[in-house]
Design an enzyme around this catalytic site. Structure first.
Site, PDB file in Angstrom:
ATOM      1  N   GLY A  51       0.960   0.435 -10.735  1.00 34.98           N
ATOM      2  CA  GLY A  51       0.556  -0.955 -10.962  1.00 34.98           C
ATOM      3  C   GLY A  51      -0.043  -1.136 -12.351  1.00 34.98           C
ATOM      4  O   GLY A  51      -0.765  -0.271 -12.849  1.00 34.98           O
ATOM      5  N   MET A  84      -3.041   5.716  -2.402  1.00 39.39           N
ATOM      6  CA  MET A  84      -4.125   6.329  -1.626  1.00 39.39           C
ATOM      7  C   MET A  84      -4.314   5.555  -0.321  1.00 39.39           C
ATOM      8  O   MET A  84      -5.366   5.627   0.314  1.00 39.39           O
ATOM      9  CB  MET A  84      -5.417   6.350  -2.442  1.00 39.39           C
ATOM     10  CG  MET A  84      -5.259   7.180  -3.733  1.00 39.39           C
ATOM     11  SD  MET A  84      -6.790   7.864  -4.354  1.00 39.39           S
ATOM     12  CE  MET A  84      -7.694   6.399  -4.725  1.00 39.39           C
ATOM     13  N   MET A  88      -5.604  -7.701  -6.796  1.00 42.83           N
ATOM     14  CA  MET A  88      -5.644  -7.005  -5.499  1.00 42.83           C
ATOM     15  C   MET A  88      -6.102  -5.564  -5.723  1.00 42.83           C
ATOM     16  O   MET A  88      -5.630  -4.892  -6.643  1.00 42.83           O
ATOM     17  CB  MET A  88      -4.257  -6.975  -4.880  1.00 42.83           C
ATOM     18  CG  MET A  88      -3.692  -8.334  -4.638  1.00 42.83           C
ATOM     19  SD  MET A  88      -3.764  -8.732  -2.905  1.00 42.83           S
ATOM     20  CE  MET A  88      -3.165 -10.412  -2.933  1.00 42.83           C
ATOM     21  N   GLN A  98      -9.898  13.195  -7.908  1.00 45.88           N
ATOM     22  CA  GLN A  98     -10.024  12.137  -8.909  1.00 45.88           C
ATOM     23  C   GLN A  98     -11.295  11.303  -8.716  1.00 45.88           C
ATOM     24  O   GLN A  98     -11.518  10.339  -9.430  1.00 45.88           O
ATOM     25  CB  GLN A  98      -8.778  11.247  -8.943  1.00 45.88           C
ATOM     26  CG  GLN A  98      -8.583  10.362  -7.722  1.00 45.88           C
ATOM     27  CD  GLN A  98      -7.238   9.657  -7.764  1.00 45.88           C
ATOM     28  OE1 GLN A  98      -6.189  10.259  -7.606  1.00 45.88           O
ATOM     29  NE2 GLN A  98      -7.257   8.351  -8.003  1.00 45.88           N
ATOM     30  N   VAL A 104      -0.664  -7.900  -8.882  1.00 48.56           N
ATOM     31  CA  VAL A 104      -0.619  -8.992  -7.889  1.00 48.56           C
ATOM     32  C   VAL A 104      -2.052  -9.510  -7.724  1.00 48.56           C
ATOM     33  O   VAL A 104      -2.994  -8.717  -7.610  1.00 48.56           O
ATOM     34  CB  VAL A 104      -0.057  -8.497  -6.541  1.00 48.56           C
ATOM     35  CG1 VAL A 104      -0.023  -9.634  -5.526  1.00 48.56           C
ATOM     36  CG2 VAL A 104       1.343  -7.915  -6.733  1.00 48.56           C
ATOM     37  N   SER A 133      -7.867  -2.116  -3.190  1.00 47.38           N
ATOM     38  CA  SER A 133      -8.422  -1.674  -1.899  1.00 47.38           C
ATOM     39  C   SER A 133      -9.944  -1.802  -1.917  1.00 47.38           C
ATOM     40  O   SER A 133     -10.577  -2.002  -0.891  1.00 47.38           O
ATOM     41  CB  SER A 133      -8.033  -0.221  -1.625  1.00 47.38           C
ATOM     42  OG  SER A 133      -6.635  -0.093  -1.712  1.00 47.38           O
ATOM     43  N   TYR A 192      -4.539   2.307   2.455  1.00 47.67           N
ATOM     44  CA  TYR A 192      -5.230   1.024   2.595  1.00 47.67           C
ATOM     45  C   TYR A 192      -4.456  -0.032   1.789  1.00 47.67           C
ATOM     46  O   TYR A 192      -4.981  -0.677   0.896  1.00 47.67           O
ATOM     47  CB  TYR A 192      -6.697   1.103   2.183  1.00 47.67           C
ATOM     48  CG  TYR A 192      -7.529   0.152   3.029  1.00 47.67           C
ATOM     49  CD1 TYR A 192      -7.773   0.431   4.362  1.00 47.67           C
ATOM     50  CD2 TYR A 192      -8.015  -1.036   2.505  1.00 47.67           C
ATOM     51  CE1 TYR A 192      -8.487  -0.449   5.161  1.00 47.67           C
ATOM     52  CE2 TYR A 192      -8.726  -1.918   3.295  1.00 47.67           C
ATOM     53  CZ  TYR A 192      -8.956  -1.609   4.621  1.00 47.67           C
ATOM     54  OH  TYR A 192      -9.655  -2.476   5.407  1.00 47.67           O
ATOM     55  N   HIS A 243       0.394  -2.927  -3.606  1.00 46.83           N
ATOM     56  CA  HIS A 243       1.197  -1.739  -3.268  1.00 46.83           C
ATOM     57  C   HIS A 243       2.595  -2.162  -2.802  1.00 46.83           C
ATOM     58  O   HIS A 243       3.597  -1.547  -3.145  1.00 46.83           O
ATOM     59  CB  HIS A 243       0.546  -0.952  -2.123  1.00 46.83           C
ATOM     60  CG  HIS A 243      -0.776  -0.363  -2.455  1.00 46.83           C
ATOM     61  ND1 HIS A 243      -1.950  -0.789  -1.870  1.00 46.83           N
ATOM     62  CD2 HIS A 243      -1.121   0.645  -3.293  1.00 46.83           C
ATOM     63  CE1 HIS A 243      -2.953  -0.078  -2.324  1.00 46.83           C
ATOM     64  NE2 HIS A 243      -2.484   0.800  -3.195  1.00 46.83           N
TER      65      HIS A 243
HETATM   66  O1  PAF Z   1      -3.625   4.569  -8.194  1.00 48.94           O
HETATM   67  C1  PAF Z   1      -3.833   5.312  -7.209  1.00 48.94           C
HETATM   68  O2  PAF Z   1      -3.879   4.858  -6.074  1.00 48.94           O
HETATM   69  C2  PAF Z   1      -4.064   6.799  -7.432  1.00 48.94           C
HETATM   70  O3  PAF Z   1      -4.729   7.020  -8.631  1.00 48.94           O
HETATM   71  C3  PAF Z   1      -2.779   7.628  -7.352  1.00 48.94           C
HETATM   72  C4  PAF Z   1      -1.803   7.248  -8.451  1.00 48.94           C
HETATM   73  C5  PAF Z   1      -2.113   7.428  -5.999  1.00 48.94           C
HETATM   74  C6  PAF Z   1      -3.090   9.116  -7.513  1.00 48.94           C
HETATM   75  O4  PAF Z   1      -3.932   9.571  -6.506  1.00 48.94           O
END
Ligand code: PAF
Length: 277
Positions: A144, A27, A181, A58, A173, A183, A29, A34
């Site tokens: 993750g 998502m 870590m 979500q 991480v 966002s 940031y 990541h």
């Molecule tokens: O973990 C996330 O950042 C989100 O839940 C994902 C997997 C990108 C789905 O929107």
């Protein structure tokens, strides 16, 4: 690095790829967590696709969809440095056009923990990831370990619906003081940031008790709870010890187990976990 902003552009790029494709859904940031997913995807595939999409479905009505941190320019620079091949960043309208009415609901493994605290969250995650898998058609997708339940939901969904890809889980991480870590860490002020170390301290205590031979899951939950309650800014949502695959709560710890928790530090809700194995 190529950037696809529409599904048609992404499909066109995919059509010309040969060899294995690794997808890292995000998502945005982006942080080192990541980038660890991107590094692993790079090591294991011919092409790495990173999606950046803040998925509205979500987030609950009182959650932080509008204020979720975003910085596309910074994300693109970081991904360029990691030698990402393709960034897929669709708009909300592209992913959820008017009339959208199909959802993916994974049962059982979504019922407790995050699923209980955030009704509808996993329906949104499962639906958007199904769409991303259909659009990008990856051989592997990277998630993750910090979002352990999300990874378990993905594995269940891919197996149940015969999706032709492998879900890979990458270790969490952490900052030097153990904070995972995320966002959402950017929401913490200095005092809260300090208090937030209580999550990792509680998980480390769980691991220590278990390594010292404690098998009674209730005793470990109690000790974790006591430690967190000493932190005045912390408010427990859940403290849990489950089977690592089914996420069923355990009485006695049989390997491998997942110690996980969700704790609010001020207004910021954080999650973390360790595997006891
Ligand atoms: O973990 C996330 O950042 C989100 O839940 C994902 C997997 C990108 C789905 O929107």
């Amino acid at each position: 690095m190529q950037v696809a902003k529409t599904i048609a552009e992404m499909r066109e790029l995919r059509r010309h790829l040969s060899g294995s494709v690794g997808l890292v859904p995000t998502m945005g940031y982006l942080h080192k967590g990541h980038l660890a997913l991107v590094k692993q995807a790079s090591a294991e595939n011919s092409t790495v696709v990173v999606s950046i999409f803040v998925n509205p479905t979500q987030f609950g009505p009182s959650e932080d969809f509008r204020t979720y941190p975003r910085d596309l320019n910074r994300d693109l620079k970081l991904l360029e440095k990691e030698k990402t091949d393709i960034v897929f960043m669709p708009s909300d309208e592209e992913m959820y056009p008017p009339g959208f009415s199909s959802w993916v609901d994974v049962e059982k493994v979504t019922e407790r923990l995050e699923g209980e605290s955030r009704p509808g969250h996993f329906r949104g995650v499962a639906t958007v990831c199904t769409k991303l898998f259909n659009i990008v058609q990856p051989n592997k997708a990277y998630f993750g370990q910090k979002d352990a339940q999300q990874a378990a939901v993905m594995k269940r969904m891919v197996a149940d619906l015969n999706m032709n890809l492998k879900i890979v889980t990458v270790p969490t991480v952490r900052e030097s003081d153990g904070l995972a870590m995320s966002s959402r860490n950017t929401y913490l002020n200095a005092e809260e940031r300090q208090a937030a170390t209580v999550l990792f301290r509680a998980l480390s205590l769980a691991r220590q008790l278990w390594q010292d031979g404690e098998k009674d899951a209730d005793k470990i939950r109690q000790q974790m709870t006591l430690l967190i309650k000493k932190e005045s800014l912390a408010q427990i949502d859940y403290v849990s010890i489950t089977d690592a695959d089914t996420l069923e709560e355990l009485k006695t710890i049989s390997c491998p187990a997942l110690a996980s928790l969700a704790v609010k530090i001020g207004k910021v809700r954080l999650i973390d976990n360790v595997i006891l194995e």
